[in-house]
Design a protein around this motif. Sequence first.
Motif, short mmCIF file in Angstrom:
data_model
loop_
_atom_site.label_atom_id
_atom_site.label_comp_id
_atom_site.label_asym_id
_atom_site.label_seq_id
_atom_site.Cartn_x
_atom_site.Cartn_y
_atom_site.Cartn_z
N TYR A 1 52.64 0.68 -14.02
CA TYR A 1 51.63 1.37 -14.82
C TYR A 1 51.90 2.87 -14.86
O TYR A 1 51.85 3.50 -15.93
N ARG A 2 52.20 3.45 -13.70
CA ARG A 2 52.47 4.89 -13.66
C ARG A 2 53.65 5.25 -14.54
O ARG A 2 53.64 6.28 -15.23
N ARG A 3 54.68 4.41 -14.52
CA ARG A 3 55.85 4.69 -15.34
C ARG A 3 55.51 4.66 -16.82
O ARG A 3 55.85 5.57 -17.58
N GLN A 4 54.83 3.58 -17.24
CA GLN A 4 54.52 3.43 -18.66
C GLN A 4 53.49 4.47 -19.13
O GLN A 4 53.63 5.05 -20.20
N ARG A 5 52.47 4.69 -18.30
CA ARG A 5 51.43 5.64 -18.68
C ARG A 5 51.99 7.06 -18.74
O ARG A 5 51.70 7.82 -19.68
#
Length: 379
Positions: free
Chosen positions: A334-338
């Motif tokens: 999630y952190r990567r995509q967000r």
Amino acid sequence: MKKIGFSGTLDPITNGHMWVINEARSLADEVVVFLSENPAKKPKFTAEERKSIIALSCAEQGWDNVSVVIVRGDYTARAAKKQGVHCLIRGIRTTADFDYENLIQQTNVDVLQGAKTVFVMPPRDLGSVSSSFVKALEGPIGWNWIMKKFVPGPAYHAWVLSWLRREWETLWDYEHRDATAIAHADDWFARLTGETAYGGAARHYHNLDHLVHGLCEIRVWAANTRPDAADVDIIKQAFWFHDAEYGHNRDAGAPTNEEASAQLWLGSHLGQEMSDAAELIRATDHFQEASITHRLKDILLCVDLAILGQDDEVYHNYARAIRQEYLHLPDDEYRRQRSGALAHLSRKAEAGQLFRDAYFADQYNERAIANMQREIAGL
């Protein structure tokens, strides 16, 4: 004490009222909420609607010793005593409240031979919360986010649905439609605000809040820029449907959320000319927007992205809701995509390409950059 009563119009019930009810629960085995039906006050919700909202709000807290009684054509203190309730509880926020409530207490006991009253003082953070205060919040951009802090969930949900209902009826000119057309529009309102669309339990951001916020943005933009009224209606139509179909894991080869929403709109047969709004719905696909042209695309995209430029509290709630919507992703993913998505949007904002309409750029661009950069730093 076996029973204690709490009375009021409760239109709507607020967190201040809920605090008093909870205090009452600490004083008695059973709490009876006496709901006044006073037509002179022109309440927003009918007595039966208010009764349901109060019951749902108490059930949400797990309070199984609270009941609700509608009082019609009688004084509340007298009606309470007739039902075996000899004591009422009231909240006192100010000296003006005390003077008023003291007069009512004397009338209840000395003139009506009704129930006596005990007074409690709410904590400081609830001292200014009243139904009138909450009602006064409605209207400007962000009113729903603010109201949510002051009323229990069921009251908020009922209020938002009532507001959306008025918007919907105005959009489809109920005043001049026949019964068949109104029934058809009613069915679609229920569908869009229900569990299969914006009212769905899994909708943490693309939900009723998002719908209210966007419609407010459209209303305020139109008031400040005076566009053609027909164009405003097209934008509203597209916004009502643009996230109606929303899912993360669509099958390979299936239409995008935007295309599915456009098809849903086309199948609604609500308007005379459907293709214009359908193409505008397709333009909200941020991955393909460059390939889709529409004279109103920039406005709708600005409305959709306006949440990025809100104040700190609203943006924090938005970011948290987005995380809830993507709970299927592990934290690292999630952190990567967000971070990637926010970095892309932030670069567009810095280049003056995020809000392509000058009105929205002036309102939101600078704050949007600050919000997104702060969120990236915290991921």
